[in-house]
Design a protein around this motif. Structure first.
Motif, PDB file in Angstrom:
ATOM      1  N   PHE A 169      -5.577   7.792   1.254  1.00 49.94           N
ATOM      2  CA  PHE A 169      -4.289   7.095   1.283  1.00 49.94           C
ATOM      3  C   PHE A 169      -4.562   5.611   1.540  1.00 49.94           C
ATOM      4  N   LYS A 171      -2.867   2.939   1.163  1.00 50.59           N
ATOM      5  CA  LYS A 171      -1.819   2.153   1.802  1.00 50.59           C
ATOM      6  C   LYS A 171      -1.826   2.412   3.303  1.00 50.59           C
ATOM      7  N   SER A 173      -0.001   2.927   5.861  1.00 51.11           N
ATOM      8  CA  SER A 173       1.374   3.264   6.178  1.00 51.11           C
ATOM      9  C   SER A 173       1.563   3.498   7.673  1.00 51.11           C
ATOM     10  N   GLU A 175       2.471   6.253   8.899  1.00 52.66           N
ATOM     11  CA  GLU A 175       1.902   7.579   9.172  1.00 52.66           C
ATOM     12  C   GLU A 175       0.405   7.489   9.443  1.00 52.66           C
ATOM     13  N   ASN A 307       0.483  13.532  -1.510  1.00 54.31           N
ATOM     14  CA  ASN A 307       0.945  12.175  -1.778  1.00 54.31           C
ATOM     15  C   ASN A 307       1.564  11.609  -0.502  1.00 54.31           C
ATOM     16  N   GLU A 308       2.185  10.451  -0.602  1.00 58.37           N
ATOM     17  CA  GLU A 308       2.757   9.804   0.578  1.00 58.37           C
ATOM     18  C   GLU A 308       3.860  10.652   1.223  1.00 58.37           C
ATOM     19  N   ASP A 309       4.645  11.343   0.393  1.00 60.06           N
ATOM     20  CA  ASP A 309       5.694  12.198   0.948  1.00 60.06           C
ATOM     21  C   ASP A 309       5.092  13.359   1.747  1.00 60.06           C
ATOM     22  N   LYS A 312       4.032  12.124   5.077  1.00 60.66           N
ATOM     23  CA  LYS A 312       5.174  11.980   5.987  1.00 60.66           C
ATOM     24  C   LYS A 312       5.586  13.330   6.563  1.00 60.66           C
TER      25      LYS A 312
END
Length: 331
Positions: A169, A171, A173, A175, A307-309, A312
């Motif tokens: 990941f 990015k 983020s 998270e 993925n990013e979701d 999360k």
């Protein structure tokens, strides 16, 4: 161009595997083979008349031969002491491990007994008791049993895992930042624990409903020891509790099943107070490790949900566990 284009991962033919297994294990001419799952490893269901088996084909460069041999040694140790596990089966030449020359390179295969019963995420509190009992039976035999495989140390579960997840990941983020703070917090908890009161030995590391079958009579059989290694036995106990928590969103249902699971476990072996205190934290480290494994093996098992979701949702699940267990991170 006549050369074959290189591949990372192939799926072996069911038809040809059926013939291969029939010949190697001297099964009957009506032996059939059907792929069940193509994930971290590829799993095939083998049927010879009324007899069922499971054939696991390890993905290329996932486990070396020594690691697989050690997994088999552990399983046979458990089987020889009448522990409720699916076990490896020797072929006609007395070999446990098959070598398969796939397009991507050498892969290994092992034939396992079929675990009686069926799997389900919706089992009763009574069944949860017997799952705890079955895991404790494994732990009775795995305590101080050493494997020439990975040791699930603080660095493996936290530091190394976080590096893999951060590399996937890209990015930075909220998270990912949270997972970094959580890893630091858990690292301190690992340092604070009195290791003399934590049993150590061979751990399954993936004890949840998808890796066990149970019958209507609550006979439980554990399988898929692919992630077995060395570690605190409480890692297995804590991980099952977390999976139970994740699949029982009604907290009263979770509480009842968790209590019965621990009661079943302690009908075989009592948990020390240090182990009980460690349980709320241990599974957070294990989940951190498994997220990193999903990231690390993405090219071999392209999880569309990764993925990013998903990240999360993953962190939200950890936070829900932390709130339920009244864990104070002092952020």
């Amino acid at each position: 161009m006549n050369s074959t284009f290189p591949v990372l991962q192939s799926t072996l033919s069911e038809t040809d595997l059926a013939v291969f297994i029939q010949e190697k294990y001297k099964l009957s001419s009506i032996t059939s083979c059907k792929i069940f799952r193509a994930a971290m490893n590829h799993v095939y269901m083998i049927t010879d008349d009324t007899k069922k088996y499971v054939f696991r084909v390890y993905t290329h460069n996932w486990r070396n031969k020594l690691e697989i041999e050690e997994e088999m040694r552990f399983l046979l140790h458990l089987k020889d002491h009448n522990c409720p596990v699916a076990f490896p089966i020797r072929d006609a030449a007395d070999k446990l491990i098959q070598e398969l020359n796939a397009p991507e390179g050498l892969r290994y295969g092992v034939l396992f007994s079929f675990a009686d019963g069926q799997k389900s995420a919706r089992f009763s509190a009574e069944t949860s008791f017997y799952i705890g009992k079955a895991l404790a039976q494994v732990h009775q035999l795995s305590e101080n049993f050493s494997l020439q495989r990975i040791s699930y140390s603080k660095d493996v579960l936290l530091k190394d895992s976080l590096i893999r997840t951060q590399a996937f990941f890209t990015k930075n983020s909220e998270e990912l930042q949270y997972l970094g703070r959580l890893a630091d917090f858990l690292g301190k908890k690992f340092d604070e624990v009195d290791t003399q009161d934590l049993r150590f030995g061979a751990v399954h590391m993936d004890v949840w409903f998808d890796n066990m079958h149970f019958t209507d009579q609550n006979a439980v059989c554990l399988f898929d020891f692919d992630f077995c290694g060395n570690g605190y036995l409480s890692l297995d106990v804590s991980y099952f509790l977390y999976q139970l928590f994740s699949t029982n969103l009604n907290e009263n249902d979770y509480k009842e099943k968790a209590e019965q699971f621990l009661k079943g476990y302690e009908s075989i072996h009592m948990l020390s107070q240090a182990e009980k205190d460690f349980l709320p934290y241990a599974c957070l480290a294990v989940m951190n490790y498994y997220l990193s494994m999903q990231c690390d093996r993405f090219a071999y098992w392209t999880n569309i949900f990764l993925n990013e979701d998903h990240l999360k949702r993953f962190v939200a699940g950890l936070k829900r566990w932390i709130i339920y267990n009244k864990i104070e991170m002092n952020e």
